[in-house]
Write a protein that holds these residues in place. Structure first.
Motif, PDB file in Angstrom:
ATOM      1  N   ALA A  43      -5.487  25.341  21.714  1.00  0.00           N
ATOM      2  CA  ALA A  43      -5.781  24.544  22.905  1.00  0.00           C
ATOM      3  C   ALA A  43      -5.461  25.389  24.133  1.00  0.00           C
ATOM      4  O   ALA A  43      -4.359  25.337  24.672  1.00  0.00           O
ATOM      5  CB  ALA A  43      -4.964  23.253  22.904  1.00  0.00           C
ATOM      6  N   TRP A  46      -2.970  25.685  26.905  1.00  0.00           N
ATOM      7  CA  TRP A  46      -1.696  25.087  26.508  1.00  0.00           C
ATOM      8  C   TRP A  46      -0.960  25.943  25.488  1.00  0.00           C
ATOM      9  O   TRP A  46       0.171  26.375  25.720  1.00  0.00           O
ATOM     10  CB  TRP A  46      -1.940  23.690  25.950  1.00  0.00           C
ATOM     11  CG  TRP A  46      -2.501  22.725  26.925  1.00  0.00           C
ATOM     12  CD1 TRP A  46      -3.793  22.703  27.409  1.00  0.00           C
ATOM     13  CD2 TRP A  46      -1.816  21.660  27.574  1.00  0.00           C
ATOM     14  NE1 TRP A  46      -3.941  21.678  28.302  1.00  0.00           N
ATOM     15  CE2 TRP A  46      -2.747  21.012  28.425  1.00  0.00           C
ATOM     16  CE3 TRP A  46      -0.513  21.169  27.504  1.00  0.00           C
ATOM     17  CZ2 TRP A  46      -2.399  19.914  29.208  1.00  0.00           C
ATOM     18  CZ3 TRP A  46      -0.174  20.073  28.272  1.00  0.00           C
ATOM     19  CH2 TRP A  46      -1.108  19.453  29.121  1.00  0.00           C
ATOM     20  N   GLU A 177      -9.943  20.966  20.650  1.00  0.00           N
ATOM     21  CA  GLU A 177     -10.638  21.396  21.848  1.00  0.00           C
ATOM     22  C   GLU A 177     -11.967  22.085  21.531  1.00  0.00           C
ATOM     23  O   GLU A 177     -12.972  21.888  22.217  1.00  0.00           O
ATOM     24  CB  GLU A 177      -9.744  22.353  22.651  1.00  0.00           C
ATOM     25  CG  GLU A 177      -8.409  21.769  23.083  1.00  0.00           C
ATOM     26  CD  GLU A 177      -8.536  20.921  24.338  1.00  0.00           C
ATOM     27  OE1 GLU A 177      -9.646  20.831  24.887  1.00  0.00           O
ATOM     28  OE2 GLU A 177      -7.521  20.340  24.752  1.00  0.00           O
ATOM     29  N   GLN A 194     -10.289  14.749  28.078  1.00  0.00           N
ATOM     30  CA  GLN A 194      -9.225  15.592  27.558  1.00  0.00           C
ATOM     31  C   GLN A 194      -8.245  15.861  28.702  1.00  0.00           C
ATOM     32  O   GLN A 194      -8.368  15.264  29.775  1.00  0.00           O
ATOM     33  CB  GLN A 194      -9.822  16.905  27.020  1.00  0.00           C
ATOM     34  CG  GLN A 194     -10.619  17.682  28.059  1.00  0.00           C
ATOM     35  CD  GLN A 194     -11.537  18.725  27.468  1.00  0.00           C
ATOM     36  OE1 GLN A 194     -12.713  18.735  27.770  1.00  0.00           O
ATOM     37  NE2 GLN A 194     -11.030  19.627  26.648  1.00  0.00           N
ATOM     38  N   GLY A 198      -7.335  21.462  29.845  1.00  0.00           N
ATOM     39  CA  GLY A 198      -8.304  21.745  28.797  1.00  0.00           C
ATOM     40  C   GLY A 198      -9.729  21.639  29.302  1.00  0.00           C
ATOM     41  O   GLY A 198     -10.598  22.454  28.954  1.00  0.00           O
ATOM     42  N   GLU A 201     -10.666  24.635  31.428  1.00  0.00           N
ATOM     43  CA  GLU A 201     -10.915  25.795  30.586  1.00  0.00           C
ATOM     44  C   GLU A 201     -12.339  25.745  30.016  1.00  0.00           C
ATOM     45  O   GLU A 201     -13.046  26.745  29.994  1.00  0.00           O
ATOM     46  CB  GLU A 201      -9.886  25.841  29.451  1.00  0.00           C
ATOM     47  CG  GLU A 201     -10.040  26.997  28.490  1.00  0.00           C
ATOM     48  CD  GLU A 201      -9.684  28.349  29.093  1.00  0.00           C
ATOM     49  OE1 GLU A 201     -10.116  29.376  28.530  1.00  0.00           O
ATOM     50  OE2 GLU A 201      -8.976  28.382  30.124  1.00  0.00           O
ATOM     51  N   HIS A 202     -12.752  24.551  29.587  1.00  0.00           N
ATOM     52  CA  HIS A 202     -14.103  24.399  29.048  1.00  0.00           C
ATOM     53  C   HIS A 202     -15.159  24.568  30.137  1.00  0.00           C
ATOM     54  O   HIS A 202     -16.225  25.157  29.888  1.00  0.00           O
ATOM     55  CB  HIS A 202     -14.245  23.027  28.384  1.00  0.00           C
ATOM     56  CG  HIS A 202     -13.584  22.954  27.059  1.00  0.00           C
ATOM     57  ND1 HIS A 202     -13.446  21.780  26.350  1.00  0.00           N
ATOM     58  CD2 HIS A 202     -13.013  23.917  26.283  1.00  0.00           C
ATOM     59  CE1 HIS A 202     -12.833  22.020  25.210  1.00  0.00           C
ATOM     60  NE2 HIS A 202     -12.556  23.306  25.152  1.00  0.00           N
TER      61      HIS A 202
END
Length: 283
Positions: A43, A46, A177, A194, A198, A201-202
């Motif tokens: 993840a 994290w 994720e 989410q 996260g 990041e996506h």
């Protein structure tokens, strides 16, 4: 009869040996030279494993800083990577010793493992197609539009979505994720929910396909604190970890420097009012 008694004796000896091993605490294992096994999923940012299996991500950096305060160096640890839904079962099956995956402290999780004091406060967000064509910013919008919502199996967002009325027919649960991003890219879901970190990041990995909504448009109750997880039998180690964590939080410069490489900053430092006891009883 003698053969029967001997069999009973052997059985009791084996049972005693198994019980003694399972009753051994983390503190005693470390004193015996065992490595401390950090359990987390993939993840980013994290917690995740590097090319050589090293612990990366801001939760792992915080955990490693606290462990150093306890006199436990990084070379005395090793990493164990799980699917998100396997983190707590893996801990309780003795396949890891600490959950450093970045878990929100929730009542349902507190029933199955002990948490450290909070290491940070965080919120959730929606990830939607660029331009947010359906105007989805929260669970109410998901219901209003009939959109298909994807999130991770075992994520806190599963409980939250149900709490705010999202029907199961509109929910898609995937593994972690990676599964969330794959579902969105394949068009199998209209919106993802989410953690804000996260989702960001996506967004960065999507080449402009997606954007992240303002977490302040989510229900205020979705603000959560994160802790490190321990087995119920490892109270002594958890208490020692908390004592070291308090010292780190009182002078957080080193921790902020290490975790800051992954986006964590002083805005995530948990307020005293949001304690583990508070989260376990109200979340």
């Amino acid at each position: 009869m003698n053969r029967f008694l001997k069999s009973i004796g052997v059985f009791l000896l084996i049972l005693f040996s198994i019980t003694a091993v399972s009753a051994e605490t983390l503190t005693s294992k470390l004193k015996g030279g065992d490595k401390l096994r950090l359990g987390f999923g993939t993840a980013v940012p994290w917690a995740y494993a590097g090319d050589n299996g090293q612990a990366l991500g801001f939760v792992n950096m915080i955990a490693l800083t606290v462990l150093e305060e306890m006199g436990i160096t990084e070379d005395q640890t090793e990493t164990k990577v799980f699917e998100w839904s396997g983190l707590i079962p893996g801990l309780n099956a003795n396949r890891s010793d600490m959950v450093t995956g970045g878990m929100y402290i929730l009542k349902s999780r507190c029933a199955n493992m002990n948490f450290s004091d909070p290491i940070g406060v965080f919120g959730d967000a929606m990830m939607v197609p660029k331009g947010n064509p359906q105007g989805i910013n929260n669970y109410a919008d998901v219901i209003r539009t009939g959109a298909k919502l994807v999130t991770g199996a075992g994520f806190n967002t599963v409980e939250a979505a149900k709490k705010y009325g999202v029907p199961e027919s509109q929910m898609m649960l995937v593994e972690g994720e990676v599964g969330i991003l794959a579902a969105m890219k394949a068009g199998r879901a209209d919106v993802a929910v989410q953690t804000f970190f996260g989702a960001k990041e996506h967004e960065a990995k999507s080449n402009g396909m997606f954007e992240v909504t303002d977490p302040k448009l989510m229900p205020k109750e979705t603000l959560n604190v994160v802790g490190i997880g321990f087995r119920k039998s490892d109270v002594e180690f958890r208490d020692n970890f908390n004592a070291a964590l308090a010292k780190v939080m009182a002078n957080p410069a080193k921790m902020l420097e290490r975790a800051g490489e992954y986006g964590y900053d002083k805005a995530q430092l948990p307020p005293p009012s949001m304690s583990t006891e508070w989260a376990c009883s109200t979340k």
